[in-house]
Enzyme design. Structure first.
Site, short mmCIF file in Angstrom:
data_model
loop_
_atom_site.label_atom_id
_atom_site.label_comp_id
_atom_site.label_asym_id
_atom_site.label_seq_id
_atom_site.Cartn_x
_atom_site.Cartn_y
_atom_site.Cartn_z
N LYS A 11 0.30 -0.86 0.05
CA LYS A 11 0.12 -0.53 -0.52
C LYS A 11 1.33 1.30 0.23
CE LYS A 11 0.59 1.73 3.82
NZ LYS A 11 1.80 3.13 4.18
N PRO A 96 9.48 -4.27 -0.66
CA PRO A 96 10.36 -3.97 0.28
C PRO A 96 10.42 -4.24 1.60
CG PRO A 96 9.87 -2.07 -0.92
CD PRO A 96 9.05 -3.01 -2.00
N GLY A 100 7.34 1.51 4.33
CA GLY A 100 6.71 2.10 4.51
C GLY A 100 5.25 1.37 3.55
N LEU A 101 5.76 1.00 2.88
CA LEU A 101 4.67 0.72 2.28
C LEU A 101 3.52 -1.02 2.84
CD1 LEU A 101 7.31 -0.46 -0.53
CD2 LEU A 101 5.21 1.05 -0.61
N GLY A 104 4.62 -6.43 5.80
CA GLY A 104 4.64 -7.57 6.81
C GLY A 104 2.69 -7.18 7.20
N ASP A 138 -2.35 -0.69 9.65
CA ASP A 138 -2.13 -0.56 8.59
C ASP A 138 -3.32 -1.59 8.60
OD1 ASP A 138 -1.35 2.06 8.12
OD2 ASP A 138 0.86 0.94 7.33
O1 C5P Z 1 -0.36 -0.08 14.80
P1 C5P Z 1 0.74 -0.42 14.20
O2 C5P Z 1 2.34 -1.70 15.28
O3 C5P Z 1 1.72 -0.88 13.09
O4 C5P Z 1 2.78 0.77 15.21
C1 C5P Z 1 3.62 1.10 14.98
C2 C5P Z 1 4.40 2.11 15.33
O5 C5P Z 1 3.70 3.32 15.37
C3 C5P Z 1 2.96 2.03 17.27
O6 C5P Z 1 3.35 1.98 18.11
C4 C5P Z 1 2.97 3.76 17.35
O7 C5P Z 1 4.26 4.51 17.96
C5 C5P Z 1 3.17 4.02 15.93
N1 C5P Z 1 1.80 4.55 15.34
C6 C5P Z 1 1.01 6.06 16.58
N2 C5P Z 1 -0.60 6.19 15.57
C7 C5P Z 1 -0.54 5.13 14.52
C8 C5P Z 1 -0.09 4.39 13.95
C9 C5P Z 1 0.85 4.11 14.46
O8 C5P Z 1 2.06 6.91 16.82
N3 C5P Z 1 -1.93 6.13 13.76
#
Ligand code: C5P
Length: 302
Positions: A11, A96, A100-101, A104, A138
């Site tokens: 994405k 990759p 940022g895509l 995972g 995501d």
């Molecule tokens: O939800 P995810 O595990 O992908 O998020 C990784 C990290 O990115 C979170 O632990 C948080 O530090 C940050 N994050 C955030 N606000 C969001 C999404 C992610 O602060 N809306």
């Protein structure tokens, strides 16, 4: 033994505003997410031994409990212990890593969809997305794919009309990765004054532009708040973005918290020409040419 093979799409974010911190440690966001057909391939095979084994052809991908594909399998096994079996997961990595895509997250989403099929769970899309939200902000989008507005921490989704036509070039410095928590934290430290100003209304405007279906118009309104922390910290990404724009891209933007930048072109021919022109000058950058797609996870054989 039964098996299923799935494709999991990457994405990009066409629009991303960070609206402010939340009490749960996350940030409130308003973003437009778009699937592109750069995909990983996930093979799931049931096995009699009650364990999860994961392999991947990419050395940087963890093959332990930190992998979102394993976390997705564990979560479903906890919820549905009677249907759960042992499992081997093999990931053919094309998206990759830490780029940022949502590579995972897309793998985790594919495991949710694949096990729903293999274990005959009968979960609806909304139920799969509710489970996905427990594993990553995501991931609910990755289950559904296409074009969507994401609010909350990114997990509250409103599908938008599909984007068609055009082509996307993705460009990433091979050895660069950026931590998403670092990017959120640094944005908060430097731009908290803009939190109060940022409202959902701006995303409404972008959504209206999307509805115009004019790629040139969309490309000229791309926006990502992370650029204001990532581009000054990594001037080489700013320079790469400019390089993409110089090849006649309609617009270019950092994807998510980076380090990938993407650029939009009128068609695949122009996108391929741009990559050919850039490759000689950017030897430390990997390039991919992709198209918008309307899916997040597809079962390709079962
Ligand atoms: O939800 P995810 O595990 O992908 O998020 C990784 C990290 O990115 C979170 O632990 C948080 O530090 C940050 N994050 C955030 N606000 C969001 C999404 C992610 O602060 N809306």
């Amino acid at each position: 033994m039964s098996c299923v093979t799935l494709a999991a799409a990457a994405k990009i974010n066409l629009y991303l505003r960070i609206l402010g911190p939340r009490t749960d440690g996350y940030h409130e966001v308003a973003m437009v997410l778009q699937s592109v057909n750069l995909r990983d391939v996930i093979h799931l095979t049931t096995q009699s031994r009650k364990e999860f084994v994961i392999t991947c052809d990419h050395p940087q991908v963890p093959t332990d409990g930190t992998n979102l594909a394993v976390q997705a399998a564990r979560l479903l096994a906890e919820q549905f212990p009677h249907q759960a079996t042992g499992l081997t997961i093999h990931i053919e990595k094309h998206i990759p890593v830490a780029a940022g895509l949502a590579g995972g997250s897309s793998n985790g989403a594919a495991v949710l969809v694949g096990l729903n099929h293999l274990w005959g769970l009968g979960l609806t899309l909304a139920e799969l997305q509710a489970l996905a939200a427990r594993l990553g902000s995501d991931m609910p989008f990755c289950v559904q794919g296409g074009t969507a507005l994401g609010t909350g921490r990114g997990e509250i989704l409103e599908p938008l009309p599909p984007l068609t036509g055009g082509a996307v070039v993705l460009a990433k410095f091979t050895n660069l990765s950026i931590s998403t928590p670092w990017a959120y934290r640094t944005y908060g430290e430097n731009f908290s004054h803009s939190f109060a100003l940022a409202t959902g209304q701006e995303s409404d405007h972008f959504v209206q532009i999307l509805a115009s279906h004019s790629l040139a118009e969309i490309a000229s309104h791309l926006h990502n708040d992370f650029e204001s922390v990532v581009l000054p910290a990594y001037p080489q990404i700013q320079e790469l973005k400019q390089g993409l724009l110089n090849t006649g891209a309609l617009g270019s933007l950092l994807s998510g918290s980076g380090p990938t930048v993407f650029a939009l072109y009128a068609d695949l021919t122009q996108a391929n020409q741009a990559v050919s022109a850039l490759k000689t000058n950017y030897r430390e950058v990997d390039f991919w040419v992709a198209e918008f797609c309307h899916w997040g996870v597809q079962i390709t054989s079962s």
